[in-house]
Each structure stands twice: as C-alpha cells, then as structure tokens.
Design an enzyme around this catalytic site. Structure first.
Site, short mmCIF file in Angstrom:
data_model
loop_
_atom_site.label_atom_id
_atom_site.label_comp_id
_atom_site.label_asym_id
_atom_site.label_seq_id
_atom_site.Cartn_x
_atom_site.Cartn_y
_atom_site.Cartn_z
CD GLU A 1 -1.23 -38.16 -21.81
OE1 GLU A 1 -1.47 -38.04 -20.60
OE2 GLU A 1 -0.73 -37.28 -22.50
CG HIS B 1 -1.27 -40.17 -15.67
ND1 HIS B 1 -2.24 -40.99 -16.20
CD2 HIS B 1 -0.38 -39.95 -16.67
CE1 HIS B 1 -1.92 -41.26 -17.46
NE2 HIS B 1 -0.81 -40.64 -17.77
NE ARG C 1 4.64 -34.67 -17.17
CZ ARG C 1 4.90 -35.90 -17.50
NH1 ARG C 1 5.82 -36.17 -18.37
NH2 ARG C 1 4.22 -36.89 -16.98
CG PHE D 1 1.86 -38.32 -25.50
CD1 PHE D 1 1.58 -39.64 -25.75
CD2 PHE D 1 2.69 -38.01 -24.43
CE1 PHE D 1 2.10 -40.65 -24.94
CE2 PHE D 1 3.21 -39.00 -23.62
CZ PHE D 1 2.91 -40.32 -23.88
NE ARG E 1 -0.02 -36.91 -18.64
CZ ARG E 1 1.21 -37.31 -18.74
NH1 ARG E 1 2.07 -36.88 -17.88
NH2 ARG E 1 1.54 -38.15 -19.64
CG LEU F 1 0.99 -44.08 -15.98
CD1 LEU F 1 0.30 -42.82 -15.58
CD2 LEU F 1 2.25 -43.78 -16.72
CG HIS G 1 2.02 -38.92 -13.71
ND1 HIS G 1 2.66 -40.14 -13.65
CD2 HIS G 1 2.23 -38.44 -14.96
CE1 HIS G 1 3.23 -40.38 -14.82
NE2 HIS G 1 3.00 -39.37 -15.63
CD GLN H 1 0.99 -33.75 -15.45
OE1 GLN H 1 1.79 -34.65 -15.66
NE2 GLN H 1 0.79 -32.78 -16.30
C1 FAD Z 1 4.83 -44.14 -14.49
C2 FAD Z 1 5.42 -42.95 -15.18
C3 FAD Z 1 5.34 -42.82 -16.56
C4 FAD Z 1 5.88 -41.73 -17.21
N1 FAD Z 1 5.77 -41.64 -18.57
C5 FAD Z 1 6.29 -40.57 -19.20
C6 FAD Z 1 6.21 -40.46 -20.60
O1 FAD Z 1 5.67 -41.33 -21.27
N2 FAD Z 1 6.74 -39.38 -21.20
C7 FAD Z 1 7.39 -38.43 -20.47
O2 FAD Z 1 7.85 -37.47 -21.06
N3 FAD Z 1 7.50 -38.52 -19.13
C8 FAD Z 1 6.97 -39.57 -18.48
N4 FAD Z 1 7.07 -39.65 -17.11
C9 FAD Z 1 7.88 -38.68 -16.39
C10 FAD Z 1 9.35 -39.00 -16.55
O3 FAD Z 1 9.54 -40.40 -16.55
C11 FAD Z 1 10.20 -38.47 -15.44
O4 FAD Z 1 9.92 -37.15 -15.26
C12 FAD Z 1 11.68 -38.59 -15.76
O5 FAD Z 1 12.00 -39.90 -16.09
C13 FAD Z 1 12.53 -38.15 -14.64
O6 FAD Z 1 13.87 -38.44 -14.91
P1 FAD Z 1 15.00 -38.00 -13.96
O7 FAD Z 1 16.27 -38.38 -14.59
O8 FAD Z 1 14.82 -36.59 -13.60
O9 FAD Z 1 14.78 -38.82 -12.63
P2 FAD Z 1 14.71 -40.37 -12.33
O10 FAD Z 1 14.76 -41.19 -13.54
O11 FAD Z 1 13.59 -40.58 -11.38
O12 FAD Z 1 16.07 -40.64 -11.59
C14 FAD Z 1 16.29 -40.23 -10.29
C15 FAD Z 1 17.63 -40.76 -9.87
O13 FAD Z 1 18.00 -40.19 -8.66
C16 FAD Z 1 18.42 -41.17 -7.76
N5 FAD Z 1 18.18 -40.64 -6.43
C17 FAD Z 1 17.03 -40.19 -5.92
N6 FAD Z 1 17.23 -39.73 -4.69
C18 FAD Z 1 18.54 -39.88 -4.43
C19 FAD Z 1 19.36 -39.59 -3.32
N7 FAD Z 1 18.88 -39.05 -2.22
N8 FAD Z 1 20.68 -39.91 -3.40
C20 FAD Z 1 21.19 -40.47 -4.51
N9 FAD Z 1 20.45 -40.75 -5.58
C21 FAD Z 1 19.14 -40.46 -5.54
C22 FAD Z 1 17.64 -42.36 -8.13
O14 FAD Z 1 18.26 -43.53 -7.70
C23 FAD Z 1 17.65 -42.24 -9.64
O15 FAD Z 1 18.83 -42.77 -10.17
C24 FAD Z 1 6.52 -40.73 -16.46
C25 FAD Z 1 6.59 -40.84 -15.09
C26 FAD Z 1 6.02 -41.92 -14.43
C27 FAD Z 1 6.03 -41.96 -12.95
#
Ligand code: FAD
Ligand code: HEM
Ligand code: HEM
Ligand code: SF4
Ligand code: F3S
Ligand code: FES
Lengths: 219, 609, 251
Positions: free
Chosen positions: B270, B257, B405, B141, B301, B267, B369, B255
C-alpha cells in the site's frame, strides 16, 4: 567457538592465534608476490641482453641482497606454505566435496581457489628444487642460467613452473584484495579482468625469457 | 506416545506468537512455540508497509495522538470493532514501537529540514522539526487522518520479526519448527495443549501445556487468489473449530487488497499508493478521484478494492489471459525513490513479472488479503469456550478490526496484543494450575493416529484432496468474494456442503510415510472447507453491508439489526456451523457514524423497524 | 511458450526404508510466466503427490524455497522457467540436513547459529515504557537495514566450499549478521566480545574468499564488502596493542 562443549573448566579464552596466522598468511603471500614481480624483472632482464642481467645479479650479490634475501624468501616460502596449507583439505572426502561443488556451481572464484590449491602443490615441490639449485650455486649469471636451461630438462621444468607460479600469484593478489575488502562490488570485476591480463602478460614475458635463455649462445 | 510438557504452548511463531512467548519467558515460564516453518519465515515477514502507532514525530504526523488513532481504527472497522479493545490497542501501540526499537528494529528515523514527499502523485515538501531528529519516522497509509505508519524501508515485518526472534533466542524460547498442530487436547472445558505432527518425520507428539495460544495467522489460502503465504490455510482455526466449543468470530469479514500482481497474486505494498502511486484503467485514465474525490487511491482498502471491481465491471479493465486487471502507476516517483524506498516492490515486479516499475505499469487486481475473523477472544485474549486457550494476532478475533482493518494496524496488533495478552497469560499462569487428564491426551492422540491410518488406507474413500481443494476455491471466490449477494451465497453454501462431503471422503494415493505432503493436505482439507462454510454462511446470514462485507442486495450498513459480531461454532458431524451473535461492542466511546468514505446508506441504531 | 520442460529432481525419503536416493524425471508443458513455484506445485498435484519441497511466501521474501537449481543455490519461487533451458535439474540445498526430496531443515541450523554468535542486541539498559525512544541517525538505520535484509535462505552457505568442507564454519550469513550488530550502537558488545565470537578459523579467518556467497545471494546482500570489513576489523583488533599509535584507526 568461545563456548567449550565440555564444561569441566572455565571457558577457554579464545586466543588471537587465528588472527595472527591470517596476518602471517597474507603478509607472506604479499611478500612473495612482491618478490615474484621483482624476480620477473631480474629473470626477464635477459631479454635486454645478458649484460643487463649480469649487472642486476651483480648488484644483488654486491649488496648481499641475494645472500640474505634468498634464504629469507625461502623462509617466507616455507611459512606461507605451512599457513596456507591449513586451508587445503587433506582428506579425500573433503577434496571431493570441494571439487564437486566447484563443478556444480560453475562459479569462477571457487575454481580460482582450486587452481590456487593445485598449483600450490606443484610450486611447493618444484619451487623448492629451484630455490635449492639456484641458491647453492651463487652467484647468478646469465651464462649459468642459460646453460642450465639449455640442458632441456630445466627448460621443461620451467615451462611447468612458470604458469603455475604466475597463476598462483595472480589469483593470490586478487584474493588478498577481495578478502580484505579493498575492492567494492563493481571494483571486483574490473580487478579480476586486470588481474587476468597481468597474469597473461607475465606468463608471456616469462616464456620469452625462457626462449631467450634457451637460444642464448653460450661461450 | 511422545509427550512434551511446558507452561505455555504457542501454536505459531509469527510476530504474535513470539511476542507472547517472550513475555512469558521473561517472567520465567517455560515456552514452546510450534511453527510450520522456521519462525522467521512466518508470514509476518512478508508485511512490507509498516505498523501504526501514534508517535506523532513526523511533520505529517504532527498532532497525532492515540485518540486520533482510535477514531481512525473505529471508523475503519465500520463500527464493527470492540471499542474497549481498540482503546487498549491505540494506547499501547507507541510503547510497543519503542520497545521494538529498544530490541533492535532499525526504524526509519526523522531527518530534519525540508523533505520531499508524495501525495496523490504530486511531490510536496514538509518541514521536519530539528528537535525531532532521529526519532521514529512515519509514512502515509490508507484510511488514516495522520501519517502514522512506522516503517523500515519496505521490510518492516521482516525486521520486526527478525528482531523478535533474536529476542526469543536470547530468552531461551524453544521454537520447534516444521511441526503442525492438528488438534487441541481438551475435555470440553479446559484446553491442555495440542497434538502436533512433525513435518520432518511425520511423527505425532502431544504437547501438554497449562496455557495454549493459537497464533497461527490468517486463513487466506481458502481462496485461490490470496496474497497470503501458502501456509496460511487456517490450521490453527481448524483445531479450535474442531473442539466444538470454541467460537470463531466474524468469519465473513474478509479483506481484499487492491494491489495483488497478476498472475502470481503477490502483494505490492500500500506504500506505493501512500507514496503517491495511482491506479489507471485500460485507457490509462486515473479513475479513483471520480469515485472518491477526497481520498482517491488512499481511501480504505475495502473501498478501493470495491471501486476497482466496479470499474472493471464497466468493461474498463485490461484483459489478460489471467482475467481482467488494472494498472498501478508509480513511474512518476522516480528511479531513486523506487529503487531505494520501494526496493522490494521493484524486486517483485522485476523478478516475478519482468516489469520495470520505473518505466512500466504494474498489472494489479484486488486479491484476498486479510482475515478479520478468527478465534473469538475477550479483551484478555482468552478464547470463548475453553479455559487455558488464548489467541492473538491475525488468527484471533480480539476484535479491534471489526469489518475492515486498516493497513498497518494488523502488524501493530500482533506486537501490541502480544504484549497485552502475554501479560494476561503470565497472570493466568501465575494464578492457575491445570490437571492434565491422561485420558483426554490418549483420546486426542488415538483419534489423530486413526485418522491418519484411515486416510492412508482410503477407508472413507479416495477423493483427491487437491481436487477437493480446487472445487472449494472455485466455489468460494464466486460466492463470497468482494461483492456478495443472497443468490450467489446460497449457491455457494450448498456447493460447499457438497464439497465438505467429498472432503470427508479423501484418501491418499501415496503411502503417507514421513513428511508426506499429500497427507498434510488431506489432514486439513475438511477443516478448510469448514472454514469456507463459516465465511460463506456467515456472509449469507449477514444481510447488510459493513466494511469489507459488501452485499449488493443489502447495500446499507444496518446498525439497527447488525451492530453485532457473528460467532460460529461447529458441532461434530454437522454440515453447517452454528451461528450466534453478540453485540459488536459494549462500550461506545465513539457512537456509530459515517466513515467519511466508501459512500453507502446507514440504517441507524434507533431507526424504526 | 509451447516448450516442454523436463525436470530432473532428486528424490529420497529418509523416513521410508524402501526409499533410496535417486533422480526422477517429470515433464510439464511450459505456461506463460511460469516459475518453479508453479511448476513444482503442478508436479505435486498432477504427477506425484509425494514430492517434498518447501514454499511459504512464494514471493522471494521468506527464504523457504532455496534449492540447487541447475547447479546453483537459488530461490525456486524467484526462478522464471523462461530463463531456464528445457532441462532443469533440482537438488536439495547441501550442508543442511535433508528432510526429504528438495526439502531441508534450515531451522535447526539457523537456531544453532543464533546461539553461537549470540544474534541479539546485548545491552544492560532496561526498557523504560514511559521514555521516548533513543534517537538514531536515519542513515545509520538504513545501513543496518541493508544488512538486516538477509532472509536466511541459506544459499550462501550451500554455495560456500568452506562451509561444505567444514561443518563448524559459521558461513557468510552469520558473519553478516554479526556485522549488523557491530554497526548497531544499541549493541554494547565490545570489539573484544565480537572478536571472541568470530575472530577464529570457524569465523572470519576461516573464510577463504571464495565469494560464491556474494554471487548467489538472492537479496544481493553486500557480503564481500562485509566480510572484508569484518576481517580487517578483527585482524586489527588482534594486533592493536602492538601497532604504533598512528595506525590504530579503523580502516
Ligand atoms: C503480503 C502481506 C503484506 C502485509 N503487510 C502489512 C503491513 O504492511 N502492515 C500491517 O499492519 N499488516 C500487514 N499485513 C498483515 C500482517 O502481516 C499479518 O496480519 C500479521 O503478520 C500476522 O501475524 P501473526 O503473528 O498473527 O501470524 P503469522 O506471522 O502468519 O504467523 C503464523 C504462525 O503460525 C504458524 N502456524 C500456522 N498454522 C500452524 C499450525 N497448524 N501448527 C503450528 N504452527 C502453525 C506459522 O508457521 C507461523 O509461524 C500483510 C499481510 C500480507 C499477506
Ligand atoms: C612463490 C611462491 C608463492 C607465492 C608468491 C604465493 C602467494 C600467495 C598469495 C599472495 C596468496 C593469497 C594469500 C591470502 O589469501 O591470504 C596465496 C594463497 C595460498 N597459497 Fe600461496 N604462494 C606461494 C607458494 C605457495 C605454496 C608453496 C603453497 C603450498 C602448499 C601455497 C598455498 C597457498 C594456498 C592454499 C593459498 C590459499 C589460502 C587461502 O585461500 O586462504 N602457496 N599464495
Ligand atoms: C631468492 C630466490 C630465488 C632466486 C635467486 C631465483 C633465481 C632465478 C634465476 C637465476 C632464474 C633463471 C633460471 C635459472 O637460473 O635456472 C630463475 C627462474 C625462475 N624462477 Fe627463480 N629464483 C628464486 C626464487 C623463486 C621462487 C620462490 C620461485 C617460485 C616458486 C621461482 C620461480 C622461477 C621460475 C618460474 C623461473 C623461470 C622464469 C622464466 O620464465 O624465465 N623462483 N629464478
Ligand atoms: S546472506 Fe543472502 S544468501 Fe545468505 S542467507 Fe542471507 S539472503 Fe540468503
Ligand atoms: S563463499 Fe565462503 S569462503 Fe568466504 S567469501 Fe563466501 S564465505
Ligand atoms: S517461498 Fe519464500 S522465498 Fe521462495
């Protein structure tokens, strides 16, 4: 499910009944398929001449295959009917859901099932009548069959029964293979083509045989 | 009024939310997770690439250790991270990966013997040690010294989230989906839960909890071009900001992407570049080695995104009805590799672009991103400002990412932070009792009920929330995109203030009954504009370039004045956030230095003013 | 390009007593590379702000946007209008409870499913944070991943006649999930445990082989193959003790 919704007693053990019944449904279906294929050989042997058919029929009688096999087939038929009918919805709401779904989806395999369920009903009634008539009037001879068919009524009767049976059997064959996972993804499409071809050929042979009976000069 | 009480309320059921929930449930506490979508649809499921942990099982990861991972993370953050947190993270990451394996993640494993890999478009072989057979494998990566990214083909986030949600189901975590938290219940000192609106019926419920966790993911959807899911609009951060006492950290650190596809901004991982994909311009010329001779496409990135923009500004982008873009070339990886190892990428190209990546080039451009900023917490995940409020995951500024990040670090953060902060929340729950103030609950509820009534009645005006949102999109992308400068930022802040005024005047065209989507939008548009203002205003004030924050008028990284973290709070009724600053880190395991990529001058900490 | 598309969309808001189920017509000019995601959002923003539908990832990976598109369950974000006729009919996914218009409640259905089939790794081992991970063959990991790719969109359930007729039928998605755990050596459940879960008419023996599931699955999960394997395995499990020894292998 394994977890009863009322917990006044120990969890009900899940029997193996469903599994046994599924086996039985498949095996009776398979047995009936095999039978129908042999049956077609018997019936269409008329195309090779009444003598051949009589010979075959005599062979079955002499070996008691008809006397024993006939009722066995009848039994298979009934068992299969009881088991398979569990899957056919008997309330209108469900029937409509199924039909509406097939229409909406335009999905061939779902339609195939409906064809199978509908033909099954026809087969149940007509097959039973046929079995009764044939088995209560043994031995089988080309003349007796031809005479029956030339009454006209039986000709029309078979004209309906034949395609129903062949469709049901053909689809059933395909379905056993896909349900039990004996074909893979690409295999399924070739199998379906072959199965359709087979059904068409069988209906063709059956029709020819029927015509042959119809026009067989009676003594 | 419907009231539900629990020990821990997790707002968000993505990886971070669920991992914390599991820890609490494991310790016998009652847990409710709220989520806008069923837990498994959370945006974590979209992460394809993988997560970093220094396991060092693979040939190309040999010699890896948490120390190397630490150095990569701190460098990646452009020294903006909290080094104590980064240390906690890198040390726990391998354990978290193994725990995920234990719970059922089908990690790709080491296959012994000569293996062919790709780097910079060229195949090479490496010998995987037989004694490592079957251990967790890793891939390359950007921005890392070793191959450290654990993965499951290209469905890493999906598999890990499914595994965690399985575990949550097993532990009896109560996930309530299709609800959206719209306000926190608090009295200025203690957080007591949240008011949530049901997205099936429109009904409001007060969830009372001894501990409340904001784990709502990123807020990328304040930008129009974002790789984030459409639900990533910062709802959780808005509830925190609206308290007036909770700080959001480093909101200007956004950030981009390098490879969002054009036009849908989806997306492509990477991993494409990690496996050897290259970037081409309109002449199908590979330009990255000219800018970054060492790392080329694999520089971090922010660097790649910036170089791409720079290259397009030279007129070397491919023009299209959707604006300029560049090409991503993975054709040389071969059909087998693309259809198996990069299957999701293949699918995305075929189904959203009609492009076959085995034979054709993929149109890409840099796209918003990741949000490094979020609810500022201490190393235990406790938010500044309110007792009983925690945050984890992308919505938090725990702060191991600083101003940039690394790929693979955020997914890893969610489960590692979930584990660590979950443990801290358990300690908190064991040691603290909360008194729920019925008055605070009623006030919070009444406030939301009347807000909704006002919106339906168009009491403050009848601005269309979608129109307001579009205005915000236009403004922020122009002012606070990849390249920033004082003039554009000033304009952007002024525009956003005007837009904030309009956001306060939105009203519905419809009756607002049930799960009315117009009401959903109207309820958060004001908050979204506030978040946009935190980004733009923070960026305006930060007169240096660090990580993803690039000021054309201040190109050097200024450790003397800006080795700090921005803290934004919002006083009720104000038109701008209040900005405060704190030192980026208190411990210096690694003194500020050069990242080794990205170029740029550094004004050192002890440089004279 | 240059086409005008007509959308016939099912409308009903159960929370509004004034609302009754009906179809609404909307027209839009088609733009280049338009997907139903773009079209529906435009309808909501430009024509009718009350229109309810679900999107999340808009990239075909979260499963939120499943609906019945011209008769077939599919992912809306995945559907390019240029591959559709001028007239597009959109209905909510059947089987699942309607939230409103095109939006259905899949969350509750799936959580009930997890509990029914106990969708998690069963083990009596305890996680040891100091130990190295247990080894696994990479090929096996990839096989498990193949089944784990399901995104729980519910298309296979919405298309299955059996599931439509019979509320208690588990559906292909659940059966595939169980197949995933059967493959996984970390799950210590025995054949009998699995049999207790799916060896019934609500489970694998209820499946009539309609194969709509296989044909609509947007992730091309090998459902037919998995259902077939599962049927064989469960059917054999039931008769194992009455079979002669040489037949007792897993075929
Ligand atoms: C396309 C893409 C690819 C990625 N690929 C990578 C990768 O390969 N490697 C890596 O390390 N990172 C990657 N990332 C980043 C990483 O996926 C995210 O940072 C990480 O998954 C975030 O997880 P989280 O649990 O914080 O939030 P999320 O998984 O986004 O969960 C948010 C939760 O909050 C809930 N929610 C939101 N607002 C509210 C509200 N007001 N009330 C109640 N519930 C709410 C949603 O329903 C959801 O359940 C990627 C991101 C994207 C966009
Ligand atoms: C000559 C007579 C018949 C033959 C050869 C025959 C054959 C078959 C076969 C091979 C199958 C597939 C079995 C399986 O999928 O497990 C089948 C299925 C079926 N049969 Fe028959 N059948 C006959 C008569 C009938 C009758 C009388 C009925 C009755 C009502 C019937 C109803 C069905 C139904 C409903 C199915 C579908 C079952 C399912 O999908 O699970 N069949 N048949
Ligand atoms: C042991 C049982 C059976 C025997 C001995 C038997 C015998 C015969 C005979 C002798 C004929 C020639 C016509 C006649 O004499 O009327 C015939 C025709 C036919 N039978 Fe049967 N039959 C048996 C079972 C079945 C069953 C179970 C079915 C399907 C449900 C079936 C379907 C048909 C059909 C469709 C024809 C017409 C064939 C043609 O096209 O020529 N038979 N059978
Ligand atoms: S098996 Fe396929 S159709 Fe069914 S829920 Fe999973 S992805 Fe959707
Ligand atoms: S459509 Fe239904 S009946 Fe079986 S093969 Fe698929 S689950
Ligand atoms: S919106 Fe996620 S699959 Fe369509």
């Amino acid at each position: 499910m394994s977890v009863p919704t009322t917990a006044t007693h120990e969890g009900l053990p899940v029997g193996k009944l469903s599994a046994y019944l599924d086996w039985a449904q498949m095996l009776t279906g398979a047995a009936l398929i095999l039978f129908m294929w042999s049956h077609l050989i018997l019936v269409s042997s008329i195309l090779l001449g009444p003598g051949v058919m009589n010979g075959l029929a005599w062979f079955f009688e002499a070996t008691y295959m008809a006397q024993v096999g006939g009722p066995l087939i009848f039994l298979c038929f009934l068992v299969h009917f009881v088991l398979a009918a569990r899957k056919i919805p008997f309330n209108t709401a469900q029937q409509r859901v199924m039909l509406a779904n097939a229409k909406r989806l335009r999905h061939p395999d779902t339609w195939l099932w409906i064809v199978q369920a509908v033909t099954a009903m026809g087969i149940l009634i007509m097959g039973a009548i046929h079995l009764w008539v044939v088995l209560t009037n043994l031995p089988i001879t080309a003349e007796k069959s031809a005479a029956r068919i030339q009454t006209g009524f039986w000709f029309v009767f078979y004209l309906f029964l034949l395609p129903m049976v062949e469709l049901h059997v053909g689809i059933g064959f395909y379905r056993i293979l896909v349900k039990w996972g004996f074909v893979d993804r690409p295999g399924r499409w070739t199998l379906k083509k072959k199965e359709n071809l087979l059904t068409a050929v069988f209906i063709g042979i059956g029709l020819l045989s029927l015509l042959r009976y119809y026009f067989l000069p009676l003594k | 009024m419907k009231i539900i009480q629990t020990d821990l309320l997790c707002i968000g059921a993505g990886l971070a939310g669920e991992r914390v929930a599991i820890e609490a449930a494991d310790n016998g506490f009652s847990v409710i997770c709220l989520s806008i979508v069923p837990a498994r649809r959370s945006h974590s499921s979209a992460a394809q690439g993988g997560m970093q942990a220094a396991l060092g099982n693979s040939a190309m990861g040999e010699g890896d250790s948490p120390d190397v991972h630490f150095a990569d993370t701190v460098k990646g953050s452009d020294w903006g991270c909290d080094q104590e947190v980064a240390r906690l993270f890198v040390d726990a990451a391998p354990i978290a990966m193994r725990q995920m394996a234990f719970w059922g993640v089908p990690w790709n494993r080491v296959v012994p013997g000569e293996q062919t890999y790709y780097k910079g478009g060229k195949p090479f072989t490496a010998f995987e040690k037989p004694e490592n057979e079957g251990l967790i494998h890793s891939r390359n990566f950007g921005g890392t010294a070793k191959w450290r990214t654990c993965y499951t083909s290209d469905g890493t986030g999906h598999c890990v989230l499914y595994t965690l949600d399985n575990r949550a189901a097993q532990m009896g975590v109560n996930v309530v989906d299709k609800v959206e938290a719209i306000a926190l219940i608090h009295d200025g000192d203690v957080c007591m839960g949240a008011i949530a609106r049901c997205l099936k019926t429109g009904e409001l419920t007060a969830y009372l909890a001894r501990a409340t966790l904001v784990a709502t993911g990123g807020f990328g959807r304040i930008y129009r071009e974002s790789t984030n899911a459409v639900i990533c609009d910062g709802g959780g951060l808005i509830t925190a900001l609206d308290t007036g006492v909770v700080s959001l950290g480093n909101m200007e650190a956004v950030q981009f992407h390098p490879t969002g596809i054009v036009p849908t901004d989806i997306l492509v991982t990477e991993g494409c570049r990690g496996d050897g994909g290259t970037l081409l311009d309109k002449n199908e010329y590979r330009f990255m080695p000219d800018y970054e001779p060492d790392k080329a496409e694999l520089a971090s990135r922010d660097v790649v995104s910036r170089r791409m923009t720079e290259h397009m500004r030279k007129g070397l982008g491919v023009s299209s009805p959707y604006g300029d873009h560049l090409w991503l070339d993975i054709r040389h990886l071969g059909e087998h590799h693309i259809r198996t190892k990069l299957r999701e990428v293949d699918e995305i190209c075929q189904s959203f672009l009609g492009v076959d990546p085995v034979h054709q080039l993929i149109p890409v451009r840099p796209t918003q991103h990741y949000s490094m900023g979020g609810v500022r917490t201490n190393k235990d995940g406790a938010a500044y400002g309110l007792k009983g409020l925690f945050s984890a995951g992308e919505s938090a500024c725990w702060d191991m990412h600083g101003f940039n990040r690394l790929g693979g670090n955020s997914l890893a953060e969610t489960v590692v932070a979930g584990m660590i902060i979950g443990g801290k929340i358990v300690e908190f729950l064991k040691g603290t009792e909360t008194t729920f103030s019925t008055g605070a609950v009623r006030d919070a509820m009444n406030k939301q009920t009347s807000r909704i009534a006002d919106l339906v009645a168009c009491k403050h005006g009848s601005e269309n929330p979608y129109v307001v949102r579009n205005a915000m999109f236009d403004s922020i992308m122009k002012g606070a995109g990849i390249f920033r400068n004082g003039k554009d930022l000033e304009k952007c802040v002024a525009e956003l203030q005007e837009i904030l005024g309009r956001a306060r005047k939105v009203g519905l065209r419809s009756n607002g009954k049930g799960a009315n989507p117009e009401l959903t939008m109207a309820l958060k548009i004001e908050g979204m504009v506030k978040l946009a203002l935190c980004v733009a205003y923070g960026a305006l004030k930060r007169t240096e370039s660090r990580g993803a924050h690039t000021r054309e008028d201040f190109p050097e990284r200024n450790d003397r004045d800006w080795l700090t973290r921005t803290l934004a709070t919002w006083t009720e009724g104000a038109d701008l956030p209040t900005l405060n600053y704190e030192p980026a880190t208190h411990t210096f395991e690694m003194p500020p230095g050069d990242r080794g990529y990205g170029g740029g001058k550094i004004i050192s900490m002890d440089a004279p003013k | 390009m240059g086409r005008t598309l007509t959308f016939n969309i099912f409308r009903y808001n159960p929370s509004d007593p004034a609302s009754a189920p009906h179809m609404d017509k909307f027209t839009l000019d088609e733009t280049e590379r338009m997907t139903l995601f773009i079209a529906l959002n435009r309808i909501r923003e430009e024509l009718d702000p009350t229109l309810m539908f679900d999107f999340c990832c808009r990239a075909g990976i979260c499963g939120a946007c499943a609906m019945v598109i011209n008769g077939r369950p599919g992912l809306a974000c995945h559907t390019k209008t240029k591959e559709m006729p001028d007239e597009i009919t959109l209905m909510p996914l059947p089987v699942f409870k309607l939230v409103g218009d095109l939006s259905v409640d899949t969350g509750v259905w799936f959580r009930t499913m997890y509990q029914k089939i106990e969708s998690w790794v069963h083990t009596d081992k305890k996680f040891d944070p100091t130990a190295q991970e247990e080894r696994m063959d990479n090929g096996l990991a990839e096989q498990i991943y193949e089944l784990d790719r399901c995104i729980e969109c519910g298309c296979c359930v919405g298309a299955c006649g059996t599931a439509l007729m019979r509320e208690d039928f588990l559906g292909a998605v659940a059966l595939n999930r169980l197949a995933r755990f059967i493959l996984d050596p970390r799950d210590q459940r025995t054949e009998k445990d699995y049999f207790d879960v799916v060896g019934t008419d609500e489970g694998i023996f209820g499946c009539m082989g309609l194969l709509a599931c296989e044909d609509v699955c947007p992730k091309q999960i090998p459902l037919q193959e998995q259902l077939g394997k599962l049927r064989r395995k469960m059917a054999l499990a039931a008769v194992k003790n009455i079979l002669p020894k040489f037949l007792k292998k897993d075929f």
